[in-house]
Design an enzyme around this catalytic site. Structure first.
Site, PDB file in Angstrom:
ATOM      1  N   ASN A 145      46.980  50.374 -33.991  1.00  0.00           N
ATOM      2  CA  ASN A 145      46.391  49.128 -34.454  1.00  0.00           C
ATOM      3  C   ASN A 145      47.345  47.965 -34.171  1.00  0.00           C
ATOM      4  O   ASN A 145      46.933  46.903 -33.705  1.00  0.00           O
ATOM      5  CB  ASN A 145      46.100  49.242 -35.956  1.00  0.00           C
ATOM      6  CG  ASN A 145      45.102  48.253 -36.455  1.00  0.00           C
ATOM      7  OD1 ASN A 145      44.043  48.105 -35.877  1.00  0.00           O
ATOM      8  ND2 ASN A 145      45.422  47.592 -37.555  1.00  0.00           N
ATOM      9  N   VAL A 154      39.146  42.346 -30.884  1.00  0.00           N
ATOM     10  CA  VAL A 154      39.161  43.750 -31.303  1.00  0.00           C
ATOM     11  C   VAL A 154      39.789  43.688 -32.691  1.00  0.00           C
ATOM     12  O   VAL A 154      41.002  43.556 -32.824  1.00  0.00           O
ATOM     13  CB  VAL A 154      39.953  44.647 -30.328  1.00  0.00           C
ATOM     14  CG1 VAL A 154      40.075  46.062 -30.869  1.00  0.00           C
ATOM     15  CG2 VAL A 154      39.281  44.661 -28.953  1.00  0.00           C
ATOM     16  N   PRO A 155      38.954  43.715 -33.737  1.00  0.00           N
ATOM     17  CA  PRO A 155      39.325  43.226 -35.065  1.00  0.00           C
ATOM     18  C   PRO A 155      40.283  44.104 -35.875  1.00  0.00           C
ATOM     19  O   PRO A 155      39.926  44.652 -36.926  1.00  0.00           O
ATOM     20  CB  PRO A 155      37.974  43.081 -35.764  1.00  0.00           C
ATOM     21  CG  PRO A 155      37.124  44.128 -35.128  1.00  0.00           C
ATOM     22  CD  PRO A 155      37.561  44.166 -33.689  1.00  0.00           C
ATOM     23  N   CYS A 156      41.517  44.182 -35.427  1.00  0.00           N
ATOM     24  CA  CYS A 156      42.522  44.937 -36.184  1.00  0.00           C
ATOM     25  C   CYS A 156      42.829  44.276 -37.519  1.00  0.00           C
ATOM     26  O   CYS A 156      43.336  44.931 -38.429  1.00  0.00           O
ATOM     27  CB  CYS A 156      43.787  45.113 -35.356  1.00  0.00           C
ATOM     28  SG  CYS A 156      44.487  43.591 -34.697  1.00  0.00           S
ATOM     29  N   HIS A 157      42.471  42.999 -37.660  1.00  0.00           N
ATOM     30  CA  HIS A 157      42.690  42.310 -38.939  1.00  0.00           C
ATOM     31  C   HIS A 157      41.792  42.857 -40.046  1.00  0.00           C
ATOM     32  O   HIS A 157      42.044  42.613 -41.224  1.00  0.00           O
ATOM     33  CB  HIS A 157      42.461  40.799 -38.776  1.00  0.00           C
ATOM     34  CG  HIS A 157      41.086  40.430 -38.332  1.00  0.00           C
ATOM     35  ND1 HIS A 157      40.716  40.438 -36.996  1.00  0.00           N
ATOM     36  CD2 HIS A 157      39.983  40.052 -39.030  1.00  0.00           C
ATOM     37  CE1 HIS A 157      39.446  40.072 -36.900  1.00  0.00           C
ATOM     38  NE2 HIS A 157      38.986  39.834 -38.125  1.00  0.00           N
TER      39      HIS A 157
END
Length: 184
Positions: A145, A154-157
């Site tokens: 991540n 690419v929503p690693c948050h």
């Protein structure tokens, strides 16, 4: 490779595109410190090795000078527009051509799974590990991540600690909080 920088809510975001198998692909989107010059982005060294190019083959173009007459620049302009719409709360997903081959197969699997987390929702690293069928690999998932080259899109948050705290974020927790607030 062409690199540009844009601003989202006072934060600098750097993005790069490259021709991959003859097609324009986004190769990274990362936060960049206010005082850092574009060429000090942490991902550039890894990308030059991956794409077997020299730093001299990386061209920086100011956002206002990007042209739709070039395929890579058109992709960068589209990315900037989608990022701006997202930051304004007008867009919930991204339609971009990404080249994820810079990651290992495991990292790519994690990055694909990140894209399935719905807008406005969060999951834990442990839940993400279960999603990819490796329930004990939550530390490896957290590491993958953190190596996501496509911050925001690419929503690693959207991945937080099991205790509900924000956990970490490569761009800084202020940026993670900013993204989560957009989606709340």
């Amino acid at each position: 490779m062409i690199v540009t920088t844009t601003i989202l809510n006072d934060f600098r975001v750097q993005l790069g595109g490259h021709l991959v198998d003859g097609l324009p692909k986004l190769v990274f989107i990362n936060w960049i410190a206010d005082d850092a010059p574009w060429y000090q982005a942490k991902s550039l060294d890894k990308l030059t090795k991956h794409y077997q190019i020299t730093p001299a083959n990386i061209q920086f173009i100011e956002q206002d000078s990007l042209s739709e007459s070039d395929a890579i620049q058109t992709l960068l302009l589209s990315t900037i527009k989608q990022l701006q719409d997202y930051a304004a709360g007008q867009q919930q997903s991204f339609d971009l051509s990404l080249d994820m081959t810079v990651g290992t197969p495991f990292q790519q699997q994690v990055w694909q799974a990140l894209q399935s987390i719905p807008y406005g929702e969060t999951i834990s690293y442990a839940d993400l590990a279960k999603t990819i069928g490796k329930p004990t690999a939550y530390r490896a998932v957290a590491n993958a991540n953190g190596r996501n080259p496509f911050s925001i899109v690419v929503p690693c948050h959207r991945v937080i600690a099991s205790d509900g705290s924000l956990g970490g974020y490569t761009g800084g927790l202020d940026k993670k909080q900013f993204l989560l607030e957009i989606e709340s």
